[in-house]
Design an enzyme around this catalytic site. Structure first.
Site, PDB file in Angstrom:
ATOM      1  N   GLU A 126      -2.492   1.500   5.128  1.00  0.00           N
ATOM      2  CA  GLU A 126      -3.684   1.187   4.309  1.00  0.00           C
ATOM      3  C   GLU A 126      -3.371   0.768   2.884  1.00  0.00           C
ATOM      4  O   GLU A 126      -4.199   0.095   2.251  1.00  0.00           O
ATOM      5  CB  GLU A 126      -4.653   2.369   4.302  1.00  0.00           C
ATOM      6  CG  GLU A 126      -5.379   2.592   5.632  1.00  0.00           C
ATOM      7  CD  GLU A 126      -4.575   3.348   6.666  1.00  0.00           C
ATOM      8  OE1 GLU A 126      -3.444   3.778   6.351  1.00  0.00           O
ATOM      9  OE2 GLU A 126      -5.073   3.511   7.789  1.00  0.00           O
ATOM     10  N   GLY A 152      -7.386   4.197  12.240  1.00  0.00           N
ATOM     11  CA  GLY A 152      -8.384   4.818  13.104  1.00  0.00           C
ATOM     12  C   GLY A 152      -7.845   5.230  14.466  1.00  0.00           C
ATOM     13  O   GLY A 152      -8.351   6.182  15.076  1.00  0.00           O
ATOM     14  N   GLY A 202      -9.629   0.654  12.342  1.00  0.00           N
ATOM     15  CA  GLY A 202     -11.083   0.582  12.307  1.00  0.00           C
ATOM     16  C   GLY A 202     -11.517  -0.849  12.029  1.00  0.00           C
ATOM     17  O   GLY A 202     -10.698  -1.702  11.691  1.00  0.00           O
ATOM     18  N   ASP A 229      -6.710   7.457   5.620  1.00  0.00           N
ATOM     19  CA  ASP A 229      -7.917   8.273   5.829  1.00  0.00           C
ATOM     20  C   ASP A 229      -7.868   8.924   7.212  1.00  0.00           C
ATOM     21  O   ASP A 229      -6.807   9.373   7.617  1.00  0.00           O
ATOM     22  CB  ASP A 229      -9.176   7.419   5.567  1.00  0.00           C
ATOM     23  CG  ASP A 229      -9.355   6.300   6.579  1.00  0.00           C
ATOM     24  OD1 ASP A 229      -8.345   5.826   7.145  1.00  0.00           O
ATOM     25  OD2 ASP A 229     -10.507   5.886   6.815  1.00  0.00           O
TER      26      ASP A 229
HETATM   27  C1  QUE Z   1      -3.400  -2.751   7.119  1.00  0.00           C
HETATM   28  C2  QUE Z   1      -4.428  -1.985   7.618  1.00  0.00           C
HETATM   29  C3  QUE Z   1      -5.221  -2.434   8.685  1.00  0.00           C
HETATM   30  C4  QUE Z   1      -4.944  -3.690   9.255  1.00  0.00           C
HETATM   31  C5  QUE Z   1      -3.896  -4.471   8.735  1.00  0.00           C
HETATM   32  C6  QUE Z   1      -3.142  -3.988   7.679  1.00  0.00           C
HETATM   33  C7  QUE Z   1      -6.320  -1.667   9.224  1.00  0.00           C
HETATM   34  C8  QUE Z   1      -7.059  -2.231  10.300  1.00  0.00           C
HETATM   35  C9  QUE Z   1      -6.717  -3.487  10.831  1.00  0.00           C
HETATM   36  C10 QUE Z   1      -7.390  -4.122  11.932  1.00  0.00           C
HETATM   37  C11 QUE Z   1      -6.680  -4.480  13.080  1.00  0.00           C
HETATM   38  C12 QUE Z   1      -7.297  -5.120  14.144  1.00  0.00           C
HETATM   39  C13 QUE Z   1      -8.653  -5.419  14.098  1.00  0.00           C
HETATM   40  C14 QUE Z   1      -9.375  -5.074  12.944  1.00  0.00           C
HETATM   41  C15 QUE Z   1      -8.734  -4.438  11.884  1.00  0.00           C
HETATM   42  O1  QUE Z   1      -5.668  -4.167  10.285  1.00  0.00           O
HETATM   43  O2  QUE Z   1      -6.596  -0.524   8.760  1.00  0.00           O
HETATM   44  O3  QUE Z   1     -10.695  -5.364  12.896  1.00  0.00           O
HETATM   45  O4  QUE Z   1      -9.290  -6.051  15.130  1.00  0.00           O
HETATM   46  O5  QUE Z   1      -8.083  -1.517  10.830  1.00  0.00           O
HETATM   47  O6  QUE Z   1      -2.127  -4.729   7.173  1.00  0.00           O
HETATM   48  O7  QUE Z   1      -4.676  -0.765   7.086  1.00  0.00           O
END
Ligand code: QUE
Length: 334
Positions: free
Chosen positions: A138, A115, A66, A146
């Site tokens: 997470e 997500g 997400g 989640d």
């Molecule tokens: C742990 C996570 C997430 C993460 C990196 C982690 C996560 C998440 C993102 C993410 C990836 C690409 C995107 C962005 C977010 O990275 O939950 O906006 O473009 O959504 O080490 O839990």
């Protein structure tokens, strides 16, 4: 000209959803969540649509998660409403997928985390290629598994779900079928043919396109995973890993010691509770927890370290598992 972040179209008997933000690894933002939800509603009673197929644009990702960066910014600015809308609408989409009256098929050929798992695993059919990579990482950002993970993780074999949810361990390719994330293993080279066959003939083509699974890479660890991750607390898991002392146990300890200690506690507790709830109840409990966790220093620091600055050196408060106060975690969970 701006590209659409979700491309919705009809293809033969199927409705198609393409997550189309490949530079952001197709991570879901609120407009994308709304576009997916609207497409599902439009097709719900459309007799021409027999099944829905969701896939990700580009070579690298189905969906990396997400838009947690935006969530952090809003949370830090005290803007509660957009944070609440994001999670409420994301979880409503997860539930709509689980309850969808028509076959829902996710084609997963790359990264599928957070997500991304939420818009795939609740559907009836999840196709993984040898390039599929599933993870719930997470605890590395001070958040928690989640998108209904608190419902499906406790339903994976043995204590595999608690292990995957606390450690963020990646599950690749055919292992995703062994673990329960995916239902079919199809080589990337056959994915375009499968996609065309789905449009032509519907979900009956899934079985014939699937290939036999190689052995589960985690099979050698399954007994130790169940023994250690069935403990009744995070310190209990740590104690069992320390008592084990083998290579896998030591690596797993090192992984857990890098995660937010507080996040390990609240993730353990909400996954444990999810074993006894329905999916809607699990999503409701998750939504409640987002309200407190997004205000916690570890969430803001974890997203900073892993997503914003990418220094991968989060400073957790408290820094040690041994210093987490269970009473404070209980207060966050309500
Ligand atoms: C742990 C996570 C997430 C993460 C990196 C982690 C996560 C998440 C993102 C993410 C990836 C690409 C995107 C962005 C977010 O990275 O939950 O906006 O473009 O959504 O080490 O839990």
């Amino acid at each position: 000209m701006t590209e659409e972040s979700v491309v919705v179209r009809r293809d033969g008997r199927t409705g198609r959803i393409l997550l189309n933000r490949p530079k952001a690894l197709n991570a879901l933002d609120l407009p994308m969540i709304r576009a997916c939800a609207e497409a599902l509603e439009a097709w719900r009673n459309d007799p021409a649509v027999h099944a829905v197929v969701i896939e990700g644009a580009g070579e690298r990702a189905f969906c990396a998660g997400g838009d947690i960066r935006a969530v952090r910014s809003h949370a830090m600015a005290g803007e509660i409403e957009p944070v609440e809308s994001f999670f409420a609408e994301e979880y409503a989409l997860n539930r709509a997928i689980a309850e969808y009256p028509k076959p829902y098929v996710a084609l997963i050929d790359g990264i599928c985390m957070g997500g991304g798992i939420g818009v795939s695993v609740h559907g009836a059919y999840r196709v993984a290629t040898e390039h599929a990579m599933f993870a719930m990482p997470e605890t590395a950002i001070g958040f928690f598994p989640d998108i209904g993970a608190t419902y499906f993780l406790p339903r994976l074999p043995g204590s595999l779900g608690m292990y995957l949810g606390l450690t963020g361990t990646r599950v690749q390719g055919a292992d995703a079928v062994h673990a329960g994330f995916a239902t079919h293993f199809v080589p990337r080279s056959q994915l375009a043919a499968l996609s065309a066959a789905l449009a032509e003939d519907g979900v009956a083509v899934l079985g014939p396109h699937a290939v036999p699974l190689p052995p589960f890479a985690l099979a050698p660890q399954r007994a130790a995973i169940d023994r250690c991750f069935s403990a009744d607390s995070v310190p209990g898991i740590i104690a069992r890993l320390e008592a084990d002392g083998g290579d896998w146990a030591q690596q797993t300890l090192a992984t857990l010691r890098g995660m937010s200690p507080s996040s390990l506690f609240w993730s353990f507790e909400i996954i444990r509770r999810g074993a006894a709830t329905t999916l809607p109840q699990a999503l409701e409990a998750e939504l409640l927890l987002t309200r407190t966790v997004t205000q916690h220093a570890d969430f803001q620091e974890g997203v900073r370290a892993m997503v914003v600055d990418k220094d991968r050196q989060p400073k957790w408060q408290p820094a040690r598992i041994e210093d987490v106060k269970p009473g404070e975690i209980a207060r966050l969970l309500g």
